[in-house]
Structures are given as C-alpha cells and as structure tokens.
Design an enzyme around this catalytic site. Structure first.
Site, mmCIF file in Angstrom:
data_model
loop_
_atom_site.group_PDB
_atom_site.id
_atom_site.type_symbol
_atom_site.label_atom_id
_atom_site.label_comp_id
_atom_site.label_asym_id
_atom_site.label_seq_id
_atom_site.Cartn_x
_atom_site.Cartn_y
_atom_site.Cartn_z
ATOM 1 N N HIS A 33 -1.631 43.137 68.626
ATOM 2 C CA HIS A 33 -1.271 44.502 68.201
ATOM 3 C C HIS A 33 -2.058 45.542 68.998
ATOM 4 O O HIS A 33 -2.431 46.592 68.461
ATOM 5 C CB HIS A 33 -1.491 44.687 66.691
ATOM 6 C CG HIS A 33 -0.419 44.039 65.857
ATOM 7 N ND1 HIS A 33 0.804 44.616 65.642
ATOM 8 C CD2 HIS A 33 -0.384 42.854 65.211
ATOM 9 C CE1 HIS A 33 1.544 43.820 64.872
ATOM 10 N NE2 HIS A 33 0.848 42.738 64.606
ATOM 11 N N THR A 34 -2.333 45.262 70.251
ATOM 12 C CA THR A 34 -3.001 46.242 71.106
ATOM 13 C C THR A 34 -2.061 46.768 72.188
ATOM 14 O O THR A 34 -2.338 47.809 72.783
ATOM 15 C CB THR A 34 -4.231 45.620 71.813
ATOM 16 O OG1 THR A 34 -3.818 44.383 72.392
ATOM 17 C CG2 THR A 34 -5.369 45.379 70.848
ATOM 18 N N GLY A 121 11.886 32.578 65.882
ATOM 19 C CA GLY A 121 11.311 33.250 64.712
ATOM 20 C C GLY A 121 9.970 32.679 64.285
ATOM 21 O O GLY A 121 9.587 32.789 63.127
ATOM 22 N N GLY A 123 7.058 33.341 66.102
ATOM 23 C CA GLY A 123 5.975 34.075 66.752
ATOM 24 C C GLY A 123 5.684 33.592 68.159
ATOM 25 O O GLY A 123 4.668 33.949 68.744
ATOM 26 N N LEU A 124 6.558 32.766 68.742
ATOM 27 C CA LEU A 124 6.358 32.335 70.131
ATOM 28 C C LEU A 124 7.299 33.079 71.073
ATOM 29 O O LEU A 124 7.441 32.734 72.234
ATOM 30 C CB LEU A 124 6.535 30.817 70.271
ATOM 31 C CG LEU A 124 5.649 29.971 69.352
ATOM 32 C CD1 LEU A 124 5.808 28.491 69.646
ATOM 33 C CD2 LEU A 124 4.183 30.361 69.485
ATOM 34 N N SER A 125 7.971 34.065 70.544
ATOM 35 C CA SER A 125 8.756 35.010 71.318
ATOM 36 C C SER A 125 9.957 34.414 72.043
ATOM 37 O O SER A 125 10.122 34.558 73.258
ATOM 38 C CB SER A 125 7.857 35.756 72.294
ATOM 39 O OG SER A 125 8.304 37.075 72.347
ATOM 40 N N SER A 126 10.803 33.765 71.288
ATOM 41 C CA SER A 126 12.055 33.266 71.863
ATOM 42 C C SER A 126 12.931 34.435 72.309
ATOM 43 O O SER A 126 13.717 34.301 73.245
ATOM 44 C CB SER A 126 12.801 32.391 70.855
ATOM 45 O OG SER A 126 13.274 33.160 69.770
ATOM 46 N N SER A 127 12.791 35.588 71.657
ATOM 47 C CA SER A 127 13.643 36.723 72.041
ATOM 48 C C SER A 127 13.261 37.235 73.431
ATOM 49 O O SER A 127 14.135 37.499 74.261
ATOM 50 C CB SER A 127 13.587 37.839 70.999
ATOM 51 O OG SER A 127 12.287 38.331 70.836
ATOM 52 N N ASP A 171 5.131 40.578 75.369
ATOM 53 C CA ASP A 171 5.930 39.344 75.354
ATOM 54 C C ASP A 171 6.784 39.206 76.609
ATOM 55 O O ASP A 171 6.882 38.136 77.203
ATOM 56 C CB ASP A 171 6.847 39.319 74.124
ATOM 57 C CG ASP A 171 6.061 39.365 72.829
ATOM 58 O OD1 ASP A 171 4.823 39.248 72.881
ATOM 59 O OD2 ASP A 171 6.696 39.527 71.773
HETATM 60 P P1 ADP Z 1 10.843 35.301 68.010
HETATM 61 O O1 ADP Z 1 10.999 36.179 69.213
HETATM 62 O O2 ADP Z 1 9.520 35.414 67.350
HETATM 63 O O3 ADP Z 1 11.215 33.879 68.267
HETATM 64 P P2 ADP Z 1 12.924 37.023 67.041
HETATM 65 O O4 ADP Z 1 13.502 37.223 65.674
HETATM 66 O O5 ADP Z 1 12.345 38.196 67.737
HETATM 67 O O6 ADP Z 1 11.878 35.824 66.912
HETATM 68 O O7 ADP Z 1 14.036 36.423 68.011
HETATM 69 C C1 ADP Z 1 14.848 35.342 67.602
HETATM 70 C C2 ADP Z 1 16.287 35.670 67.957
HETATM 71 O O8 ADP Z 1 16.464 35.537 69.394
HETATM 72 C C3 ADP Z 1 17.273 34.680 67.359
HETATM 73 O O9 ADP Z 1 17.650 35.085 66.057
HETATM 74 C C4 ADP Z 1 18.435 34.780 68.345
HETATM 75 O O10 ADP Z 1 19.209 35.916 68.073
HETATM 76 C C5 ADP Z 1 17.738 35.014 69.682
HETATM 77 N N1 ADP Z 1 17.571 33.734 70.404
HETATM 78 C C6 ADP Z 1 16.406 33.130 70.706
HETATM 79 N N2 ADP Z 1 16.621 31.958 71.359
HETATM 80 C C7 ADP Z 1 17.959 31.820 71.477
HETATM 81 C C8 ADP Z 1 18.829 30.824 72.036
HETATM 82 N N3 ADP Z 1 18.345 29.704 72.584
HETATM 83 N N4 ADP Z 1 20.159 31.033 71.972
HETATM 84 C C9 ADP Z 1 20.646 32.157 71.415
HETATM 85 N N5 ADP Z 1 19.889 33.100 70.866
HETATM 86 C C10 ADP Z 1 18.556 32.964 70.873
HETATM 87 MG MG MG Z 2 10.863 38.322 69.189
#
Ligand code: ADP
Ligand code: MG
Length: 382
Positions: A33-34, A121, A123-127, A171
C-alpha cells in the site's frame, strides 16, 4: 502444456497460433500500500504465469477464449467504440483495447486463447498478469513499439479507468519487468527499478488463506482516499514526501485514520530500503524483523489484515520464530501470506499450517513453493 494449448487453439480457430505472450503473477516481499503514495515496493514476479496464444486477423474483430472459463467467449470490434461486455473476464481484454485506442493506437483484429496457472483472487495479481500479457500481444500484432513500462502503465489505466479499481502501478510493473531469481525495487514516483537478487538458499513460500474476500475494492479505494487527504492536509504532493517529524507536526490536523494510514506508509517506505540491505547480506533474521513490523503496521495502522491472515503469520512464527520472515502480501482483506525461509524449514511451515489453520479458522489454505520467474515475454509457439 504449450503444445496441448496450441492444439486447442487450432481446434477453436481452425488455424495455428502465431505466437505466445506470457506474463507472470507476483508476490510482494515488502512495501505494501505504498505504490499509490509514490513510495517504494519490492515485489517479485513468479513462475506462475498467464499465457496468451494469438493469431492476427485480417479484420478488426477480437475473439477471446480462456481455458479457465470453458464454454464462454467474448468478441468485440476494435474499429468501434469499446464498452463493457457481458463476460466479466472478457472486460479485461476490452479494457486493454480501450486504453490503447484512447492513446491513439490503431489495433487489428486477433484470435486469442488464454491459459493461466496464476490463482485468481488470491492476491497474486492474476488480473495484472492478464493485462500485461494482452498488452504484449497487441504491441506485437499492431507493431506499436511500446516499452515494457508503457505496457505496465496501460495495464494500470485499464484497471483504473475501465475496471473501476484504483490500484497503483506495482502489479503491472513487476509483471512486465520481473527477472528470474530477483525481486525488483520499484520507485513508484519516477518508475525507476533496481533488481535485488534473492539469495539462492532462501525459499519463497506463499500461503493462500482462501478467506472469502468481501468489499475489497471499496475498502481499497477508501485507503487511497485516506492517504491522499492526509498528504493534502500536510501540504505535500504525496506521502512519499512525508517523514515522522512532519507527521507529528500535523497530527492534530489529521483524523485518527489519516494519521495511522500515513504512519504506515512512512515507516513501510523505510522498511523497503532496509529489506534490500537484509537481502543483500542474506540476513534472514533482519528480514524477519522488518516483515513482522510491516505486518503489524498493516494490521494496526492500515487495517487491511483479517484474523485468518494474522493467524497464518502467528502459526508460522510459532513454528519457526526468527527462522522465517513472514507477513501478509498483496492488498489484504484476506488473500495470501508470504514466507521466506531456508529449504530445510519449508516442511515445518507446511506441517504447522496443516495442523493449526483449519482447526482455528475452518478454512483450508493452499501452499505454493515458488521461485521468481521472468516478466513479460513474447515467444514462438512450440
Ligand atoms: P487477483 O488479481 O488478485 O488475482 P482480481 O479480482 O483483481 O484478483 O482479478 C481476477 C480476475 O481476473 C478474474 O475474475 C478474471 O476476470 C480475470 N482473470 C484472471 N486470470 C484469468 C484467466 N486465466 N482467464 C480469464 N480471466 C482471468
Ligand atoms: Mg487484481
């Protein structure tokens, strides 16, 4: 995996993929959070990554499938105005096209297949991994000549302006610019970076609490507002310019929340600098003290931990004491805990979590042994 993915691509699109854009998830070692206060962060990119297989089309249609969402796909036209679609995850791809077009770039159509082993979802930043991989793909197919830093900034804008999440730059920057075996110090004011080697005998273990996260975006956005109003009352551009003396001078002008949020950011920035020294001298005990102080500050001053993540930290400290450097990681309100320890102690971490976590919190944690992997890469298809 890539080979079966290319077979699947050909089945869906009746033509072979042309290339693969790959971007990793991340774990933040310290500096939480910085970023949105223009401070310091020290994340590392993981070997978990999001792979985007693609083939440029001769028209302006973008079609997207994801192995994580079978039976669902999204399609939109990059020559028309881009708005939200029905697919929740498809919106991340639309978001990247939207911000690229807003910057004046001309995009072409593309067929896309996404596959990922970044837990979503947690916290490892899949988004961010998805945004950066898609940014790399558009950069390649439309020959945009963007730098990795440009792609990271576009990913952040996609999240801020299209997905309505006011995240900082950490991220996307680490996903775009990470290096194997290293953490990356990012100065979130000027975006300069410095690689920080993670000693070979330090293992990176991530424990996902699997705590059901609620109200994350609204709480997150509120923390950002608290930091910005604290800076404004102290007559500084951002909390990066504050120190504990300035904070004391303005204490009576700040609300209690603003005071404590600011105290977290000021002390956390100092801890990032000290943690870089601790890693350079492979001093696990010092790193452990800094991460413990970071966790306590996030719990008491920033108020983003939950009982489950506090509990994981306590369980590991109870088992390994100063042989583990451990704290919550990511935005908080659930999510994951990061632990650095020696190889011979990894089994103790796993055993302690298995013995105590479910019993105390009625949840099952996922535990990942991780290594720092590469940032964004464009690769030929296997
Ligand atoms: P985090 O970034 O912490 O994992 P977020 O809620 O910010 O959680 O992001 C998760 C969202 O990113 C998922 O709900 C989806 O919409 C999208 N996402 C992540 N990975 C994939 C994937 N492999 N295929 C499609 N959408 C994905
Ligand atoms: Mg995210």
């Amino acid at each position: 995996m890539t080979q079966s993915l290319s077979v699947l691509f050909e089945e869906i699109y009746q033509a072979p993929a042309q290339a693969l854009s790959s971007a990793p998830g991340r774990v933040n070692i310290i500096g939480e959070h910085t970023d949105y206060s223009e401070g310091f962060v020290l994340p590392c990119s993981l070997e978990f990554c999001t792979k985007v297989l693609y083939r440029k089309r001769n028209d302006t249609l973008v079609t997207v499938h994801s192995t994580q969402y079978p039976g669902e796909h999204d399609r939109f036209d990059v020559s028309a105005d881009i708005s939200q679609g029905d697919s929740q995850w498809g919106n991340y791809i639309r978001a990247m096209a939207f911000v690229l077009k807003r910057q004046g770039h001309q995009l072409s159509g593309v067929d896309v297949l996404i596959d990922s082993d970044v837990p979503q979802g947690s916290g490892l930043s899949s988004s961010a991994a998805l945004e950066v991989a898609i940014g790399g793909m558009f950069n390649d197919t439309a020959k945009l000549n963007l730098s990795t830093e440009d792609i990271a900034l576009l990913g952040q804008q996609a999240e801020n302006d299209f997905m309505d999440c006011q995240c900082g730059i950490m991220d996307q920057m680490i996903s775009a610019k990470g290096e194997p075996g290293c953490a990356l110090k990012i100065d979130c004011r000027d975006l300069s970076t410095q690689s920080v080697r993670i000693p070979d005998d330090l293992n990176l273990v991530i424990i996902n609490s699997n705590y059901p996260r609620k109200l994350v975006d609204s709480e997150y956005n509120q923390r950002r507002i608290d930091c910005e109003s604290a800076a404004q009352k102290m007559n500084i551009k951002s909390l990066r310019d504050a120190n504990l003396d300035i904070l004391q001078q303005f204490k009576t002008a700040l609300t209690d929340d603003e005071y404590r949020r600011a105290r977290h950011v000021i002390t956390e920035n100092q801890r990032v600098i000290s943690a870089i020294d601790a890693l350079a001298s492979n001093d696990l005990e010092k790193l452990g003290d800094l991460m413990q102080a970071s966790h306590e500050s996030l719990r008491n001053d920033f108020e983003v931990t939950v009982a489950a993540t506090d509990g994981i930290v306590d369980i590991i400290k109870g088992a390994l004491a100063d042989k583990a450097a451990v704290r919550m990681t990511g935005g908080g309100f659930g999510g994951a805990v990061v632990c650095l320890c020696r190889a011979e102690d990894v089994a103790t971490v796993k055993r302690a979590i298995e013995q105590h976590y479910h019993a105390q919190f009625d949840l099952i944690a996922d535990i990942y042994d991780c290594r720092a992997g590469s940032g964004l890469e464009i690769l030929p298809v296997a």
